[in-house]
Design a protein around this motif. Structure first.
Motif, short mmCIF file in Angstrom:
data_model
loop_
_atom_site.label_atom_id
_atom_site.label_comp_id
_atom_site.label_asym_id
_atom_site.label_seq_id
_atom_site.Cartn_x
_atom_site.Cartn_y
_atom_site.Cartn_z
N TYR A 1 9.52 54.06 37.17
CA TYR A 1 9.68 55.44 37.28
C TYR A 1 10.99 55.43 38.92
CZ TYR A 1 9.21 59.71 39.36
OH TYR A 1 9.13 61.25 40.12
N LEU A 2 10.96 54.46 39.40
CA LEU A 2 12.36 54.18 40.23
C LEU A 2 13.15 53.93 39.98
CD1 LEU A 2 9.58 52.29 43.22
CD2 LEU A 2 9.80 54.42 43.40
N TYR A 3 12.90 52.71 38.78
CA TYR A 3 14.66 53.04 37.69
C TYR A 3 14.76 53.81 37.44
CZ TYR A 3 17.56 49.48 36.10
OH TYR A 3 18.40 48.50 35.84
N SER A 4 14.31 55.02 37.39
CA SER A 4 14.76 56.39 37.15
C SER A 4 15.93 57.27 37.60
CB SER A 4 13.82 57.13 36.32
OG SER A 4 12.89 57.54 37.50
N PHE A 5 15.62 56.98 39.46
CA PHE A 5 16.21 57.56 39.68
C PHE A 5 17.66 57.18 39.92
CE2 PHE A 5 11.75 58.14 41.83
CZ PHE A 5 12.50 59.54 41.77
N PHE A 6 17.89 54.93 39.47
CA PHE A 6 19.06 54.90 39.65
C PHE A 6 19.53 54.55 38.04
CE2 PHE A 6 16.72 52.97 42.79
CZ PHE A 6 17.60 52.60 44.02
N ILE A 7 19.25 55.33 37.10
CA ILE A 7 19.99 54.93 36.00
C ILE A 7 18.72 56.48 35.11
CG2 ILE A 7 19.06 54.36 33.94
CD1 ILE A 7 19.06 51.29 34.88
N PRO A 8 19.44 57.06 34.86
CA PRO A 8 19.08 58.62 34.80
C PRO A 8 18.35 58.44 32.82
CG PRO A 8 21.78 58.34 33.59
CD PRO A 8 21.47 57.10 34.45
N SER A 9 17.68 59.53 32.99
CA SER A 9 16.49 60.49 31.73
C SER A 9 16.07 58.55 31.53
CB SER A 9 17.49 60.36 30.95
OG SER A 9 17.10 60.93 30.14
N VAL A 10 15.59 58.86 30.17
CA VAL A 10 14.75 58.06 29.93
C VAL A 10 15.39 56.03 30.11
CG1 VAL A 10 13.34 59.72 28.39
CG2 VAL A 10 15.54 58.50 27.45
N TYR A 11 16.02 56.18 29.60
CA TYR A 11 17.20 55.00 30.05
C TYR A 11 16.00 53.31 30.86
CZ TYR A 11 20.80 56.80 27.48
OH TYR A 11 22.29 57.70 27.34
N PRO A 12 15.92 54.22 32.20
CA PRO A 12 14.46 52.63 32.18
C PRO A 12 13.83 52.40 31.50
CG PRO A 12 14.91 54.58 33.87
CD PRO A 12 15.31 55.27 32.51
N LEU A 13 13.25 53.69 29.99
CA LEU A 13 11.94 53.13 28.98
C LEU A 13 12.84 51.58 28.56
CD1 LEU A 13 10.24 56.44 28.77
CD2 LEU A 13 9.83 54.99 30.45
N LEU A 14 13.32 52.03 27.69
CA LEU A 14 14.28 50.89 26.93
C LEU A 14 15.16 49.62 27.44
CD1 LEU A 14 17.36 53.52 25.30
CD2 LEU A 14 14.93 52.80 24.69
N THR A 15 14.83 49.33 28.75
CA THR A 15 14.54 48.25 29.69
C THR A 15 13.74 47.49 29.03
OG1 THR A 15 13.56 48.79 31.60
CG2 THR A 15 15.99 49.66 31.33
#
Length: 361
Positions: A42-56
């Protein structure tokens, strides 16, 4: 890791005082652990937009935590960890997909069932971990039951035969195979036992035998010998079977000398009634193995060396001695200042040829 260590110590402390109901803290702990990657994503989503953190690769941490939960050996906890991971990932996916930036994503990246499928895999991982836990627990329980059964067998039979013989039986799947080996045989007999026992009650006789044999058998065990048979007022002991040592003849002689000294001290102190013994030692090749019927067998030691040892013990009465050894033993031991009396050409019952006998005590 620090939180887990502290929590486990707290749980053990509470369990020690009987507060087992506080085991729910384990569920609190796994909930917090599962929440860590959720918060990070969730915190990562502030740096990478949208749902991209879910793909990491960060989302793979859920699987690692679910896998590690098997160490708790609690299937319910495994299922709980999988369901929490599935729910949190689903909620996080919906939250990020509802973001305004998600509208500009390609249809593939904004396809919710794709993320929901991953969440289902997390939940399924919890059930698989639970299945693994159950299998591990079954294996551990079988091992513990087998170990407990083995301990019971060792305890029961250890009262009747030596621990080493019990180990030999268990290690060979309840069967001891006949073997030829070199060993030293000791026969020990209490002198005038019949006279002592004729006016004593059975309880007094048993008490006397226990008092005398207990320290004698302890000495034999300490010198790596095995008491094979107790025969009323005497017994046969083996040094070198089923386990051989560097010099079993020396061990047997040291045991016999210590038995004599200890018995003398106990006689003088009045710990036991005045007791005299006779010991015969002989060494040679023997045959060891199970002898008897299918439903009743006994660990047996046979051979000429055994017969000669028994005859030497009986010769103590004739020579008015307490410890006689054969030439085979004499050639393999160090007497440490003892001056044995040599008896030449001694005839023993059942043998046509005379033997050399050495009187140690």
């Amino acid at each position: 890791m620090l939180r887990t260590i502290i929590l486990n110590k707290v749980i053990k402390l509470w369990a020690k005082f009987g507060y087992s109901r506080f085991n729910f803290l384990r569920y609190v702990n796994i909930f917090l652990e599962i929440s860590i990657p959720t918060i990070v994503l969730y915190l990562y989503s502030f740096f990478i937009p949208s749902v991209y953190p879910l793909l990491t690769p960060i989302s793979s941490i859920y699987f690692i935590i679910i896998l590690l939960s098997t160490l708790e050996l609690d299937a319910h906890l495994n299922i709980f960890s999988g369901l929490v991971a599935a729910i949190e990932f689903t909620v996080l996916s919906l939250t990020l997909l509802n973001n305004s930036e998600a509208k500009n994503l390609s249809p593939v990246l904004s396809f919710f069932p794709m993320y929901f499928g991953k969440a289902v895999l997390f939940g399924l991982g919890g059930f698989i971990a639970a299945m693994i836990t159950n299998q591990v627990k079954k294996i551990l329980n079988r091992y513990l039951e087998a170990r407990e059964e083995r301990n019971k067998i060792e305890h029961i039979f250890g009262q009747m035969v030596s621990k080493e013989i019990v180990e030999d039986i268990l290690n060979n799947q309840n069967e001891i195979f006949s073997k030829i080996r070199f060993a030293c045989i000791m026969f020990l007999d209490i002198r005038n036992f019949s006279i002592y026992a004729q006016d004593k009650s059975p309880e007094e006789i048993i008490s006397y035998q226990n008092n005398v044999f207990s320290f004698i058998i302890e000495i034999i065990n300490r010198h790596k010998g095995i008491v094979n048979q107790i025969m009323g007022d005497g017994f046969m002991a083996i040094f070198g079977a089923p386990i051989q040592h560097e010099n079993d003849c020396q061990l047997a002689l040291n045991a016999a000398i210590e038995i004599h000294k200890t018995l003398k001290a106990k006689n003088e102190s009045g710990e036991i009634p005045e007791t005299k013994i006779g010991i015969g030692l002989n060494a040679g090749e023997i045959v060891t193995g199970n002898v008897g019927a299918e439903n009743r067998k006994q660990y047996s030691v046979t051979g000429r060396a055994v017969i000669v040892a028994a005859r030497l013990e009986q010769l103590n009465k004739e020579f008015n001695s307490e410890l006689l050894i054969s030439k085979e033993v004499f050639q393999r031991v160090t007497l440490d200042g003892l001056k044995p009396l040599k008896h030449f050409q001694v005839m023993i019952k059942g043998h046509s040829e005379p033997i050399e006998v050495y009187q140690i005590i």
